[in-house]
Design a protein around this motif. Structure first.
Motif, mmCIF file in Angstrom:
data_model
loop_
_atom_site.group_PDB
_atom_site.id
_atom_site.type_symbol
_atom_site.label_atom_id
_atom_site.label_comp_id
_atom_site.label_asym_id
_atom_site.label_seq_id
_atom_site.Cartn_x
_atom_site.Cartn_y
_atom_site.Cartn_z
ATOM 1 N N THR A 8 0.814 -1.209 0.000
ATOM 2 C CA THR A 8 0.000 0.000 0.000
ATOM 3 C C THR A 8 0.849 1.260 0.000
ATOM 4 O OG1 THR A 8 -0.109 -0.042 2.406
ATOM 5 C CG2 THR A 8 -1.882 -1.143 1.204
ATOM 6 N N THR A 9 2.182 1.125 0.093
ATOM 7 C CA THR A 9 3.053 2.293 0.087
ATOM 8 C C THR A 9 3.589 2.592 -1.312
ATOM 9 O OG1 THR A 9 4.906 0.873 0.705
ATOM 10 C CG2 THR A 9 3.740 2.002 2.486
ATOM 11 N N ALA A 10 3.017 1.948 -2.352
ATOM 12 C CA ALA A 10 3.486 2.168 -3.718
ATOM 13 C C ALA A 10 3.447 3.654 -4.055
ATOM 14 C CB ALA A 10 2.607 1.378 -4.690
ATOM 15 N N ALA A 11 4.445 4.097 -4.814
ATOM 16 C CA ALA A 11 4.519 5.504 -5.211
ATOM 17 C C ALA A 11 3.817 5.682 -6.550
ATOM 18 C CB ALA A 11 5.969 5.949 -5.297
ATOM 19 N N TRP A 12 2.815 6.548 -6.576
ATOM 20 C CA TRP A 12 2.005 6.759 -7.768
ATOM 21 C C TRP A 12 2.243 8.144 -8.352
ATOM 22 C CZ3 TRP A 12 -0.528 2.580 -9.490
ATOM 23 C CH2 TRP A 12 -0.806 1.558 -8.567
ATOM 24 N N TYR A 13 2.158 8.206 -9.665
ATOM 25 C CA TYR A 13 2.122 9.480 -10.370
ATOM 26 C C TYR A 13 0.698 9.652 -10.894
ATOM 27 C CZ TYR A 13 7.177 9.494 -10.051
ATOM 28 O OH TYR A 13 8.465 9.490 -9.566
ATOM 29 N N VAL A 14 0.184 10.859 -10.786
ATOM 30 C CA VAL A 14 -1.214 11.125 -11.120
ATOM 31 C C VAL A 14 -1.279 12.221 -12.176
ATOM 32 C CG1 VAL A 14 -3.481 11.748 -10.193
ATOM 33 C CG2 VAL A 14 -1.822 10.573 -8.728
ATOM 34 N N THR A 15 -2.155 12.037 -13.158
ATOM 35 C CA THR A 15 -2.332 13.067 -14.179
ATOM 36 C C THR A 15 -3.810 13.318 -14.445
ATOM 37 O OG1 THR A 15 -1.809 13.748 -16.441
ATOM 38 C CG2 THR A 15 -2.235 11.401 -16.090
ATOM 39 N N ASN A 16 -4.113 14.566 -14.722
ATOM 40 C CA ASN A 16 -5.467 14.933 -15.145
ATOM 41 C C ASN A 16 -5.513 15.191 -16.646
ATOM 42 O OD1 ASN A 16 -4.099 17.332 -15.381
ATOM 43 N ND2 ASN A 16 -5.428 18.500 -13.998
ATOM 44 N N VAL A 33 -8.129 11.717 -2.873
ATOM 45 C CA VAL A 33 -9.369 11.423 -3.597
ATOM 46 C C VAL A 33 -10.572 11.676 -2.691
ATOM 47 C CG1 VAL A 33 -10.734 9.598 -4.695
ATOM 48 C CG2 VAL A 33 -8.272 9.760 -5.141
ATOM 49 N N ALA A 34 -10.460 11.261 -1.431
ATOM 50 C CA ALA A 34 -11.577 11.380 -0.491
ATOM 51 C C ALA A 34 -11.977 12.830 -0.255
ATOM 52 C CB ALA A 34 -11.216 10.706 0.832
ATOM 53 N N ILE A 35 -11.000 13.733 -0.207
ATOM 54 C CA ILE A 35 -11.321 15.135 0.076
ATOM 55 C C ILE A 35 -11.494 15.958 -1.196
ATOM 56 C CG2 ILE A 35 -10.150 15.052 2.306
ATOM 57 C CD1 ILE A 35 -7.811 16.561 1.077
ATOM 58 N N GLY A 36 -11.411 15.293 -2.357
ATOM 59 C CA GLY A 36 -11.699 15.975 -3.614
ATOM 60 C C GLY A 36 -10.524 16.660 -4.277
ATOM 61 N N CYS A 37 -9.311 16.446 -3.764
ATOM 62 C CA CYS A 37 -8.134 17.074 -4.381
ATOM 63 C C CYS A 37 -7.705 16.360 -5.660
ATOM 64 C CB CYS A 37 -6.968 17.098 -3.390
ATOM 65 S SG CYS A 37 -7.200 18.269 -2.040
ATOM 66 N N CYS A 42 -8.976 11.160 -13.051
ATOM 67 C CA CYS A 42 -7.523 11.157 -13.238
ATOM 68 C C CYS A 42 -7.014 9.739 -13.521
ATOM 69 C CB CYS A 42 -6.830 11.714 -11.995
ATOM 70 S SG CYS A 42 -7.018 13.499 -11.782
ATOM 71 N N ARG A 43 -5.818 9.671 -14.088
ATOM 72 C CA ARG A 43 -5.178 8.388 -14.354
ATOM 73 C C ARG A 43 -3.875 8.313 -13.567
ATOM 74 N NH1 ARG A 43 -7.688 5.707 -18.319
ATOM 75 N NH2 ARG A 43 -5.917 4.362 -18.829
ATOM 76 N N VAL A 44 -3.425 7.080 -13.319
ATOM 77 C CA VAL A 44 -2.261 6.878 -12.460
ATOM 78 C C VAL A 44 -1.245 5.956 -13.132
ATOM 79 C CG1 VAL A 44 -3.503 7.267 -10.301
ATOM 80 C CG2 VAL A 44 -3.452 4.972 -11.292
ATOM 81 N N TRP A 45 -0.008 6.062 -12.642
ATOM 82 C CA TRP A 45 1.075 5.213 -13.142
ATOM 83 C C TRP A 45 2.101 5.039 -12.037
ATOM 84 C CZ3 TRP A 45 6.313 6.337 -13.554
ATOM 85 C CH2 TRP A 45 7.094 5.396 -14.247
ATOM 86 N N ALA A 54 -6.676 3.700 -15.205
ATOM 87 C CA ALA A 54 -7.738 4.385 -14.470
ATOM 88 C C ALA A 54 -7.469 4.368 -12.968
ATOM 89 C CB ALA A 54 -9.084 3.734 -14.765
ATOM 90 N N LEU A 55 -7.895 5.411 -12.300
ATOM 91 C CA LEU A 55 -7.684 5.539 -10.862
ATOM 92 C C LEU A 55 -8.316 4.385 -10.094
ATOM 93 C CD1 LEU A 55 -6.492 7.523 -8.736
ATOM 94 C CD2 LEU A 55 -8.727 8.633 -8.674
ATOM 95 N N ASP A 56 -9.495 3.932 -10.543
ATOM 96 C CA ASP A 56 -10.198 2.894 -9.789
ATOM 97 C C ASP A 56 -9.645 1.491 -10.015
ATOM 98 O OD1 ASP A 56 -11.129 2.312 -12.301
ATOM 99 O OD2 ASP A 56 -13.242 2.735 -11.869
ATOM 100 N N THR A 57 -8.518 1.374 -10.712
ATOM 101 C CA THR A 57 -7.852 0.070 -10.772
ATOM 102 C C THR A 57 -7.014 -0.173 -9.523
ATOM 103 O OG1 THR A 57 -5.941 0.983 -11.963
ATOM 104 C CG2 THR A 57 -7.757 0.093 -13.291
ATOM 105 N N ILE A 58 -6.842 0.850 -8.700
ATOM 106 C CA ILE A 58 -6.128 0.701 -7.432
ATOM 107 C C ILE A 58 -7.104 0.142 -6.394
ATOM 108 C CG2 ILE A 58 -4.881 1.900 -5.594
ATOM 109 C CD1 ILE A 58 -4.015 3.963 -7.637
#
Length: 238
Positions: A8-16, A33-37, A42-45, A54-58
């Protein structure tokens, strides 16, 4: 796709689609994500992924969505929240709240805090039996509107308390619904009322009562309260 064993400590990059931010650890990403930031579009890598996804693949993001389906869209996970695992995992997570308790009284107080913060309740009380008469007395109060109840006896004919003695109960407060005496909440209008008894060896140790003014409690709140009562009993027995 992320496997169940992926840390769960994986480092993610996020793009809009316009800019990229990161690296962000999974826990921080879930909170964002929970607080709307971070928008759900968005997509992740990360370094182990072949490409952007997609974000929801996490797994943790999907778990956040399931939690909100039961707790409400306005629910924000606390720092101790972890996804999945069922009742045993929830009890283990709840036990974190009680780790520093020095005695039975502190266990009850911390259990009240855990229930309030995780369910986002507005007002909370911890009622405990008096040693001599066995009637309940309010020993801890959190939130606005109930401070005058501290040290007061709980009416023996309180219908909600009688229900709670039989197990965790969530009551929608409204017309023809059982409710606690209005004086316990200082006149604050209550939309939802939830009560949880804490037993140790068949003996009632406390009844925790929490209330919401904005909206009723949800199934996820009920599950969490059960987990807290189990963790509290285990802590007192240890």
């Amino acid at each position: 796709m992320m496997s169940e064993g992926e840390p769960t400590t994986a480092a993610w990059y996020v793009t809009n689609g316009e800019r990229v931010v990161g690296p962000i650890e999974t826990g921080a990403l879930v909170h964002a994500v929970a607080i709307g930031c971070v928008a759900e579009s968005c997509r992740v890598w990360n370094e182990d992924a072949p490409g952007w996804r997609a974000l929801d693949t996490i797994r943790e993001i999907r778990a956040l969505g399931r939690a909100r389906a039961t707790r409400g869209d306005d629910w924000v996970p606390s720092e101790t929240w972890k996804p999945g695992g069922g009742p045993q995992a929830a009890t283990l997570r709840a036990s974190v709240w009680m780790d520093d308790a020095a005695d039975e009284s502190e266990v009850v107080t911390l259990a009240l805090q855990a229930m309030m913060l995780e369910t986002r309740a507005t007002i909370g009380f911890a009622h405990r039996p008096r040693r001599v008469l066995g009637e309940l007395e309010t020993r801890a109060v959190f939130g606005d509107g109930g401070q005058g109840q501290l040290g007061e006896s709980v009416a023996g004919d309180d219908h909600a308390i009688r229900i709670a003695r039989r197990g965790v109960a969530v009551l929608e407060v409204g017309e023809n619904q059982p409710r606690s005496p209005s004086g316990r909440f200082g006149g604050v209008p209550v939309r939802g009322l939830a009560l949880a008894p804490v037993y140790l060896g068949g003996k009632l140790v406390s009844i925790i009562e929490i209330a919401k003014t904005g909206h009723p409690f949800r199934k996820g709140d009920l599950d969490w309260m059960r987990a807290v009562t189990r963790a509290a009993a285990q802590r007192m027995a240890s």
